[in-house]
Design an enzyme around this catalytic site. Structure first.
Site, short mmCIF file in Angstrom:
data_model
loop_
_atom_site.label_atom_id
_atom_site.label_comp_id
_atom_site.label_asym_id
_atom_site.label_seq_id
_atom_site.Cartn_x
_atom_site.Cartn_y
_atom_site.Cartn_z
N TYR A 241 78.48 10.63 36.32
CA TYR A 241 79.48 11.70 36.45
C TYR A 241 80.84 11.28 35.89
CZ TYR A 241 76.49 14.74 39.35
OH TYR A 241 75.51 15.59 39.81
N HIS B 226 71.30 19.32 40.27
CA HIS B 226 72.16 19.23 39.08
C HIS B 226 71.38 19.71 37.86
CE1 HIS B 226 74.77 17.56 35.95
NE2 HIS B 226 73.66 17.12 35.38
N THR C 159 77.81 26.62 40.66
CA THR C 159 78.01 25.31 41.31
C THR C 159 78.28 25.47 42.81
OG1 THR C 159 78.95 24.50 39.24
CG2 THR C 159 79.39 23.19 41.21
N ASN D 259 74.98 20.61 46.78
CA ASN D 259 74.46 21.84 46.18
C ASN D 259 73.06 21.68 45.60
OD1 ASN D 259 75.12 20.36 43.94
ND2 ASN D 259 76.41 21.91 42.97
N GLU E 52 72.09 12.56 29.40
CA GLU E 52 71.73 12.44 30.82
C GLU E 52 70.28 12.02 31.00
OE1 GLU E 52 74.99 15.72 32.43
OE2 GLU E 52 72.85 16.07 32.77
N LYS F 46 69.13 16.50 44.37
CA LYS F 46 70.14 15.63 44.97
C LYS F 46 69.71 15.16 46.36
CE LYS F 46 73.95 17.73 42.36
NZ LYS F 46 75.36 18.21 42.43
P1 CMP Z 1 76.85 19.22 39.38
O1 CMP Z 1 76.27 20.36 38.64
O2 CMP Z 1 75.96 18.11 39.76
O3 CMP Z 1 78.07 18.63 38.51
C1 CMP Z 1 79.21 18.05 39.07
C2 CMP Z 1 79.23 18.15 40.56
O4 CMP Z 1 80.48 17.96 41.17
C3 CMP Z 1 78.85 19.55 40.97
O5 CMP Z 1 77.50 19.79 40.72
C4 CMP Z 1 79.26 19.59 42.41
O6 CMP Z 1 78.25 19.16 43.30
C5 CMP Z 1 80.40 18.61 42.42
N1 CMP Z 1 81.63 19.32 42.67
C6 CMP Z 1 82.23 20.23 41.90
N2 CMP Z 1 83.35 20.70 42.49
C7 CMP Z 1 83.45 20.06 43.68
C8 CMP Z 1 84.37 20.11 44.73
N3 CMP Z 1 85.43 20.93 44.69
N4 CMP Z 1 84.17 19.31 45.80
C9 CMP Z 1 83.09 18.48 45.84
N5 CMP Z 1 82.17 18.39 44.85
C10 CMP Z 1 82.34 19.18 43.78
#
Ligand code: CMP
Length: 143
Positions: A51, A117, A93, A114, A128, A11
């Site tokens: 997403y 993905h 996550t 984070n 994806e 990311k």
């Molecule tokens: P990812 O695995 O990329 O899939 C969906 C993403 O949404 C997840 O990682 C997080 O980065 C994001 N995400 C999930 N929960 C939250 C949250 N409470 N606030 C902001 N981003 C979120």
């Protein structure tokens, strides 16, 4: 796509922190083979499409904004049991809940930022991967 593949995205926070090489090394040392890779920058609309499953979530706008805030590095990875093993490698996550030694525990700042993905099912891995790579750009399909 066979069930031994997953779609990963390094990311924008990973790219901004200069961690592309370090995270890919971590992934390769865990036994994953990179079979497709590019650097790109998503628009908010492209991130929103990727997403779309989260479109009703309160964090959707923030997620699309973040994912389009800079370059990212999507990759197709190959390994037996790729989807589950990759999710184990990257950790929960929310990095605060991620196990020691996982990519998110090591490098991520928050649930929104984070680092990486990973697809959550074989079916989604295929969908994806096709979002970023035509079949002709996946190594196993070249040559
Ligand atoms: P990812 O695995 O990329 O899939 C969906 C993403 O949404 C997840 O990682 C997080 O980065 C994001 N995400 C999930 N929960 C939250 C949250 N409470 N606030 C902001 N981003 C979120």
């Amino acid at each position: 796509m066979a069930s031994n593949r997953t779609l990963a995205i390094l990311k924008p926070d990973c790219v901004r922190k200069g961690l592309i090489g370090e995270v890919i090394t971590h992934i390769q040392k865990a036994g994953f083979k990179v079979v497709a890779l590019k650097m790109t920058r998503l628009t908010a609309a492209t991130a929103g499409g990727f997403y779309a499953v989260h479109s009703e979530r309160p964090f959707y706008g923030e997620l699309c904004e973040f994912m389009s805030s800079g370059a990212c590095v999507p990759m197709v990875l190959e390994k037996e049991n790729a989807v589950a093993d990759f999710r184990k490698l990257i950790g929960a996550t929310n990095p605060a809940e991620a196990a020691d030694g996982t990519v998110r525990k090591l490098y991520a700042d928050s649930v929104g930022e984070n680092i990486v993905h990973g697809s959550d099912s074989d079916e989604n891995a295929e969908i994806e991967a096709s979002y970023f790579f035509p079949k002709s750009e996946i190594v196993a399909n070249l040559a």
